[in-house]
Design a protein around this motif. Sequence first.
Motif, PDB file in Angstrom:
ATOM      1  N   ALA A 100     -11.544  -8.782  -4.982  1.00 38.54           N
ATOM      2  CA  ALA A 100     -10.777  -9.325  -3.861  1.00 38.54           C
ATOM      3  C   ALA A 100      -9.989  -8.217  -3.154  1.00 38.54           C
ATOM      4  N   THR A 101      -9.574  -8.512  -1.937  1.00 42.72           N
ATOM      5  CA  THR A 101      -8.743  -7.615  -1.132  1.00 42.72           C
ATOM      6  C   THR A 101      -7.404  -8.286  -0.901  1.00 42.72           C
ATOM      7  N   LEU A 102      -6.340  -7.477  -0.906  1.00 46.13           N
ATOM      8  CA  LEU A 102      -4.989  -7.999  -0.688  1.00 46.13           C
ATOM      9  C   LEU A 102      -4.457  -7.518   0.658  1.00 46.13           C
ATOM     10  N   VAL A 103      -3.902  -8.451   1.422  1.00 46.52           N
ATOM     11  CA  VAL A 103      -3.360  -8.164   2.751  1.00 46.52           C
ATOM     12  C   VAL A 103      -1.979  -8.808   2.858  1.00 46.52           C
ATOM     13  N   ALA A 104      -0.979  -8.039   3.272  1.00 44.56           N
ATOM     14  CA  ALA A 104       0.364  -8.579   3.523  1.00 44.56           C
ATOM     15  C   ALA A 104       0.652  -8.482   5.018  1.00 44.56           C
ATOM     16  N   ILE A 105       1.208  -9.555   5.582  1.00 46.88           N
ATOM     17  CA  ILE A 105       1.423  -9.645   7.034  1.00 46.88           C
ATOM     18  C   ILE A 105       2.867 -10.039   7.306  1.00 46.88           C
ATOM     19  N   SER A 106       3.514  -9.323   8.240  1.00 47.18           N
ATOM     20  CA  SER A 106       4.849  -9.717   8.702  1.00 47.18           C
ATOM     21  C   SER A 106       4.917  -9.552  10.210  1.00 47.18           C
TER      22      SER A 106
ATOM     23  N   GLU B 105       6.174   1.573  -2.100  1.00 44.61           N
ATOM     24  CA  GLU B 105       5.013   2.300  -2.629  1.00 44.61           C
ATOM     25  C   GLU B 105       3.797   1.377  -2.751  1.00 44.61           C
ATOM     26  N   LEU B 106       3.429   0.757  -1.637  1.00 45.28           N
ATOM     27  CA  LEU B 106       2.341  -0.223  -1.614  1.00 45.28           C
ATOM     28  C   LEU B 106       1.016   0.454  -1.266  1.00 45.28           C
ATOM     29  N   ASP B 107      -0.019   0.113  -2.027  1.00 45.91           N
ATOM     30  CA  ASP B 107      -1.347   0.687  -1.799  1.00 45.91           C
ATOM     31  C   ASP B 107      -2.322  -0.332  -1.217  1.00 45.91           C
ATOM     32  N   PHE B 108      -1.801  -1.423  -0.688  1.00 46.56           N
ATOM     33  CA  PHE B 108      -2.665  -2.409  -0.043  1.00 46.56           C
ATOM     34  C   PHE B 108      -2.323  -2.498   1.437  1.00 46.56           C
ATOM     35  N   TYR B 109      -3.072  -3.322   2.160  1.00 45.82           N
ATOM     36  CA  TYR B 109      -2.895  -3.434   3.610  1.00 45.82           C
ATOM     37  C   TYR B 109      -1.567  -4.112   3.942  1.00 45.82           C
ATOM     38  N   VAL B 110      -0.773  -3.464   4.772  1.00 41.54           N
ATOM     39  CA  VAL B 110       0.492  -4.022   5.261  1.00 41.54           C
ATOM     40  C   VAL B 110       0.370  -4.082   6.787  1.00 41.54           C
TER      41      VAL B 110
END
Length: 211
Positions: free
Chosen positions: A105-111, A126-131
């Motif tokens: 799976a892929t993780l995406v965070a959206i704001s 220190e996030l290594d996923f999509y922001v």
Amino acid sequence: MNSLLEEIKSYKDQFKQNAPAEKQRLMAQATQELKDSGIASGLTVGDQAPSFELPHADGTTVNLKTLLENGPVIVTFYRGGWCPYCNLELRAYQRELATIQEKGATLVAISPETPDYSLSTKEKNELDFYVLSDVDNIVARQFDLVFDMPDYLIDIYKASGLNVDAHNGNEDWQLPKPATFIIQSDGTISLSDVPADYTERVDPKTVIEKL
């Protein structure tokens, strides 16, 4: 290592001890009013997720349709890097990132924050996923998550030196509910968690179990 829910409980306990009673009362009132309003209830299991393309904190563009070609996508909407509960949640996802990737799976965070603020959030935690930056809440609106902050809550935030409008690059003082979705490869939502109370979050381990 404590779980996300344990960390949230600890932070809430500190807030209750330290924050002025009137501030606590008004913030609880705003949460209750949002619950009672029934607005921004979010897309539900079985719905088709709207396709989107948003800027990543590193300057690239991320397309949901492209991500779904590689497997399911976890999408988590957060209020902003100024929100302590959001930072706890983002760091908890970072701890579970290897497991998420092992499951394909892929993780995406959206704001709704501008790319500069999204980059700050990514670096700070220190996030290594999509922001991703959803300025003006365009995608959050498609997921039915957006609400207007009441004036008295805006006053509280401003008095605390928290200028959400500056973070979001507009004057509308709108936020998404913090929400988490699992989107399957065909675009179908298989998990939907949309709390009206911004201090409540689904534990990433629970999300992983649903993958």
